[in-house]
Design a protein around this motif. Structure first.
Motif, PDB file in Angstrom:
ATOM      1  N   ASN A 178     -89.245 -64.888   5.055  1.00  0.00           N
ATOM      2  CA  ASN A 178     -88.228 -64.030   4.306  1.00  0.00           C
ATOM      3  C   ASN A 178     -86.776 -64.591   4.394  1.00  0.00           C
ATOM      4  O   ASN A 178     -85.941 -63.992   4.026  1.00  0.00           O
ATOM      5  N   CYS A 179     -86.332 -65.826   4.811  1.00  0.00           N
ATOM      6  CA  CYS A 179     -85.141 -66.266   5.140  1.00  0.00           C
ATOM      7  C   CYS A 179     -84.652 -66.509   3.723  1.00  0.00           C
ATOM      8  O   CYS A 179     -85.267 -67.045   2.616  1.00  0.00           O
ATOM      9  N   ASP A 180     -83.432 -66.615   3.465  1.00  0.00           N
ATOM     10  CA  ASP A 180     -82.695 -67.096   2.398  1.00  0.00           C
ATOM     11  C   ASP A 180     -83.065 -68.328   1.930  1.00  0.00           C
ATOM     12  O   ASP A 180     -82.392 -69.335   2.521  1.00  0.00           O
ATOM     13  N   PRO A 181     -83.454 -68.740   0.726  1.00  0.00           N
ATOM     14  CA  PRO A 181     -83.603 -70.339   0.486  1.00  0.00           C
ATOM     15  C   PRO A 181     -82.346 -71.056  -0.274  1.00  0.00           C
ATOM     16  O   PRO A 181     -82.477 -72.077  -0.462  1.00  0.00           O
ATOM     17  N   MET A 182     -81.128 -70.359  -0.220  1.00  0.00           N
ATOM     18  CA  MET A 182     -80.116 -70.980  -1.021  1.00  0.00           C
ATOM     19  C   MET A 182     -79.480 -72.013  -0.381  1.00  0.00           C
ATOM     20  O   MET A 182     -79.229 -73.004  -1.012  1.00  0.00           O
ATOM     21  N   LYS A 183     -79.583 -72.205   0.978  1.00  0.00           N
ATOM     22  CA  LYS A 183     -79.084 -73.404   1.477  1.00  0.00           C
ATOM     23  C   LYS A 183     -79.838 -74.560   1.299  1.00  0.00           C
ATOM     24  O   LYS A 183     -79.284 -75.443   1.105  1.00  0.00           O
ATOM     25  N   GLU A 184     -81.136 -74.455   1.522  1.00  0.00           N
ATOM     26  CA  GLU A 184     -82.006 -75.618   1.167  1.00  0.00           C
ATOM     27  C   GLU A 184     -81.906 -75.894  -0.433  1.00  0.00           C
ATOM     28  O   GLU A 184     -81.980 -77.179  -0.535  1.00  0.00           O
ATOM     29  N   ILE A 185     -81.748 -74.926  -1.333  1.00  0.00           N
ATOM     30  CA  ILE A 185     -81.600 -75.076  -2.775  1.00  0.00           C
ATOM     31  C   ILE A 185     -80.231 -75.843  -2.982  1.00  0.00           C
ATOM     32  O   ILE A 185     -80.384 -76.650  -3.756  1.00  0.00           O
ATOM     33  N   ALA A 186     -79.328 -75.652  -2.168  1.00  0.00           N
ATOM     34  CA  ALA A 186     -77.977 -76.287  -2.588  1.00  0.00           C
ATOM     35  C   ALA A 186     -78.274 -77.649  -2.196  1.00  0.00           C
ATOM     36  O   ALA A 186     -77.459 -78.417  -2.605  1.00  0.00           O
ATOM     37  N   GLU A 187     -78.989 -78.047  -0.887  1.00  0.00           N
ATOM     38  CA  GLU A 187     -79.187 -79.194  -0.369  1.00  0.00           C
ATOM     39  C   GLU A 187     -79.863 -80.182  -1.466  1.00  0.00           C
ATOM     40  O   GLU A 187     -79.800 -81.277  -1.739  1.00  0.00           O
ATOM     41  N   MET A 188     -80.777 -79.418  -2.100  1.00  0.00           N
ATOM     42  CA  MET A 188     -81.798 -79.874  -3.037  1.00  0.00           C
ATOM     43  C   MET A 188     -80.989 -80.263  -4.422  1.00  0.00           C
ATOM     44  O   MET A 188     -80.882 -81.317  -5.107  1.00  0.00           O
ATOM     45  N   GLU A 189     -79.994 -79.384  -4.633  1.00  0.00           N
ATOM     46  CA  GLU A 189     -79.166 -79.698  -5.980  1.00  0.00           C
ATOM     47  C   GLU A 189     -78.337 -81.011  -5.754  1.00  0.00           C
ATOM     48  O   GLU A 189     -78.291 -81.783  -6.587  1.00  0.00           O
ATOM     49  N   LYS A 190     -78.003 -81.153  -4.553  1.00  0.00           N
ATOM     50  CA  LYS A 190     -76.962 -82.239  -4.142  1.00  0.00           C
ATOM     51  C   LYS A 190     -77.842 -83.431  -4.285  1.00  0.00           C
ATOM     52  O   LYS A 190     -77.523 -84.571  -4.958  1.00  0.00           O
ATOM     53  N   GLU A 191     -79.091 -83.268  -3.707  1.00  0.00           N
ATOM     54  CA  GLU A 191     -80.060 -84.430  -3.848  1.00  0.00           C
ATOM     55  C   GLU A 191     -80.370 -84.849  -5.411  1.00  0.00           C
ATOM     56  O   GLU A 191     -80.452 -85.926  -5.594  1.00  0.00           O
ATOM     57  N   LYS A 192     -80.633 -83.778  -6.002  1.00  0.00           N
ATOM     58  CA  LYS A 192     -80.952 -83.904  -7.516  1.00  0.00           C
ATOM     59  C   LYS A 192     -79.993 -84.627  -8.369  1.00  0.00           C
ATOM     60  O   LYS A 192     -80.173 -85.464  -9.200  1.00  0.00           O
ATOM     61  N   GLN A 193     -78.680 -84.306  -8.069  1.00  0.00           N
ATOM     62  CA  GLN A 193     -77.600 -84.829  -8.645  1.00  0.00           C
ATOM     63  C   GLN A 193     -77.581 -86.314  -8.354  1.00  0.00           C
ATOM     64  O   GLN A 193     -77.179 -87.340  -9.134  1.00  0.00           O
ATOM     65  N   GLU A 194     -77.747 -86.693  -7.054  1.00  0.00           N
ATOM     66  CA  GLU A 194     -77.787 -88.212  -6.520  1.00  0.00           C
ATOM     67  C   GLU A 194     -79.078 -88.764  -7.338  1.00  0.00           C
ATOM     68  O   GLU A 194     -78.678 -89.974  -7.813  1.00  0.00           O
ATOM     69  N   ALA A 195     -80.258 -88.300  -7.377  1.00  0.00           N
ATOM     70  CA  ALA A 195     -81.137 -88.821  -8.035  1.00  0.00           C
ATOM     71  C   ALA A 195     -81.011 -88.975  -9.494  1.00  0.00           C
ATOM     72  O   ALA A 195     -81.290 -90.181 -10.138  1.00  0.00           O
ATOM     73  N   ALA A 196     -80.231 -88.055 -10.207  1.00  0.00           N
ATOM     74  CA  ALA A 196     -79.996 -87.842 -11.657  1.00  0.00           C
ATOM     75  C   ALA A 196     -79.001 -89.359 -11.562  1.00  0.00           C
ATOM     76  O   ALA A 196     -79.115 -89.926 -13.053  1.00  0.00           O
ATOM     77  N   SER A 197     -77.994 -89.669 -10.930  1.00  0.00           N
ATOM     78  CA  SER A 197     -77.224 -90.594 -11.052  1.00  0.00           C
ATOM     79  C   SER A 197     -77.724 -92.002 -10.914  1.00  0.00           C
ATOM     80  O   SER A 197     -77.296 -93.181 -11.345  1.00  0.00           O
ATOM     81  N   GLU A 198     -78.905 -91.981 -10.091  1.00  0.00           N
ATOM     82  CA  GLU A 198     -79.693 -93.289  -9.924  1.00  0.00           C
ATOM     83  C   GLU A 198     -81.001 -93.539 -10.550  1.00  0.00           C
ATOM     84  O   GLU A 198     -81.428 -94.620 -10.529  1.00  0.00           O
ATOM     85  N   LYS A 199     -81.199 -92.401 -11.247  1.00  0.00           N
ATOM     86  CA  LYS A 199     -82.450 -92.255 -11.904  1.00  0.00           C
ATOM     87  C   LYS A 199     -83.824 -92.879 -11.217  1.00  0.00           C
ATOM     88  O   LYS A 199     -83.601 -92.988 -10.117  1.00  0.00           O
ATOM     89  N   LYS A 200     -85.039 -92.842 -11.768  1.00  0.00           N
ATOM     90  CA  LYS A 200     -86.084 -93.121 -11.109  1.00  0.00           C
ATOM     91  C   LYS A 200     -86.042 -94.980 -11.031  1.00  0.00           C
ATOM     92  O   LYS A 200     -85.837 -95.630 -11.882  1.00  0.00           O
ATOM     93  N   VAL A 201     -86.500 -95.222  -9.711  1.00  0.00           N
ATOM     94  CA  VAL A 201     -86.289 -96.612  -9.339  1.00  0.00           C
ATOM     95  C   VAL A 201     -87.942 -96.947  -9.374  1.00  0.00           C
ATOM     96  O   VAL A 201     -88.597 -96.773  -9.021  1.00  0.00           O
TER      97      VAL A 201
END
Length: 413
Positions: A178-201
């Motif tokens: 039951n812990c708050d998932p927002m911290k990990e969601i924020a980390e995933m968002e940062k990783e998603k932005q990084e992935a979007a900038s480099e696209k699929k390799v």
């Protein structure tokens, strides 16, 4: 003739790795296409098929059915050994990523130990029951199939690949409570932005881009060091090695290796998050190097001093212990840690292919090397271990406690 028998034996051992080599390239594609959990569910069909072929070997040309069954099972293992670490690294909390990644190796060595025990003459390792022994792994695949139905999909896959925010939150709550998932969601968002900038390799881009070159070299070398360390030579041919060392009941000594293997894998689960990946990897390589030298001395001097058989046995056990401390479990999950979401599937595919290729080379060639070099066979592995240690000392970074973005930043620098 003995030559033909050696060829069939070596082929039945090593064709398993050929299947792994072929299927490892499809890990990224099937993992992205079906999702991590569905992909692991589907590939169980290969395991069941391969084990049926081996289980029915007595009713046809046995050697051909065994070789075919080993090849199909290798296809399954090539996919599974990529999909499982990928899934575990994506669902594990950062603080426990190494410990949970090590459980993959624990599952492997537990399976090895169970098969060694069931392979005893008075159990299934006899003229009547050996097909059942070879086909029994299909039961594990069935068990995995039903257990995977209880597993949530990777929240990273749901959020970064599919953009399903609510489903990712739901998956995180199933995994974390039951812990708050927002911290990990924020980390995933940062990783998603990084992935979007480099696209699929692609695999080609992985090797041609300077951005990934250092990480790729490290990923390949840790896989090569795992297989060319000599550990599979001991696993595949340990009974023969113990016979040369003068052990009366070599099969029980081999089971002893399996027990030690399993116990120290459990210990490494607790060590990997305390000591770190790099230090354990270095300690394991150096320990294996010393053990290989001692093992060679023991085998060479066995004809002059009978007590050298005990030296060789102790060296084999220490070799296995040091392998499970670092070079055994760490390569399976560190590749997933070295790359962000964009290049990760391609990197895991390449690393898996490298691992299985080296596995094949060792399985196919070691018996011939042992026949040619005799007790000096492990001198070759000792020399390779020295090279791997020096490479790891200068090139392998510490990934303990770091996010995927922080690890990628190390290589960018």
């Amino acid at each position: 003739s003995p030559h033909i028998l050696t060829m069939y034996w070596s082929l039945s051992v090593s064709v398993f790795a050929v299947g792994g080599m072929v299927s490892s390239f499809t890990v990224g594609w099937i993992g992205d296409r079906l999702g991590r959990v569905k992909a692991m569910l589907v590939v169980n069909v290969l395991s069941i098929t391969g084990n049926l072929l081996m289980g029915l070997a007595k009713f046809g040309p046995s050697h051909m059915l065994i070789i075919a069954g080993r090849a199909v099972t290798g296809l399954y293992c090539g996919l599974s050994s990529g999909l499982v670490p990928m899934y575990v690294s994506e669902v594990a909390p950062t603080a426990l990523r190494g410990a949970l990644g090590t459980l993959h190796q624990l599952a492997i060595v537990t399976g090895i130990l169970i098969s060694q025990v069931l392979g005893l003459d008075f159990l299934l390792g006899n003229d009547e029951m050996w097909p059942l022994l070879l086909g029994l792994s299909g039961v594990a695949a069935l068990l995995q199939f039903f257990l995977l139905l209880l597993c949530p999909e990777s929240p990273r896959y749901l959020y970064i690949k599919l953009g399903k925010v609510e489903e990712a939150k739901k998956s995180l709550k199933m995994l974390r409570g039951n812990c708050d998932p927002m911290k990990e969601i924020a980390e995933m968002e940062k990783e998603k932005q990084e992935a979007a900038s480099e696209k699929k390799v692609s695999i080609r881009q992985l090797f041609t881009s300077l951005r990934y070159r250092q990480a790729v070299i490290v990923a390949l070398m840790v896989q090569i060091s795992q297989q060319f360390s000599g550990i599979n030579a001991i696993f595949y041919y340990s009974t023969n090695i113990f016979e040369r060392a003068g052990v009366d009941q070599p099969v029980y000594a081999t089971i002893g290796v399996g027990v030690v293997n399993t116990v120290f894998t459990v210990i490494s689960v607790f060590l990997v998050e305390k000591a770190g990946r790099r230090s354990l990897f270095l300690a394991g390589l150096m320990g294996m190097l010393i053990s290989a030298v001692v093992m060679t001395v023991g085998l060479v001097l066995l004809s002059q001093f009978a007590w050298m058989s005990y030296v060789s046995m102790v060296a084999i056990f220490l070799f296995v212990i040091f392998f499970e401390v670092g070079p055994g479990p760490i390569p399976w999950f560190i590749v997933a840690e070295l790359f962000s979401q964009g290049p990760r599937p391609a990197a895991i595919a390449v690393a898996g292919f490298c691992n299985w290729t080296c596995n094949f080379i060792v399985g196919m060639c070691f018996q011939y090397i042992a026949d040619l070099c005799g007790p000096y066979a492990f001198v070759i592995f000792a020399a390779l271990l020295l090279v791997f240690f020096l490479f790891a000392y200068f090139k392998v970074p510490e990934t303990k406690g770091k996010s995927f973005e922080e690890i990628a930043a190390v290589f960018r620098r």
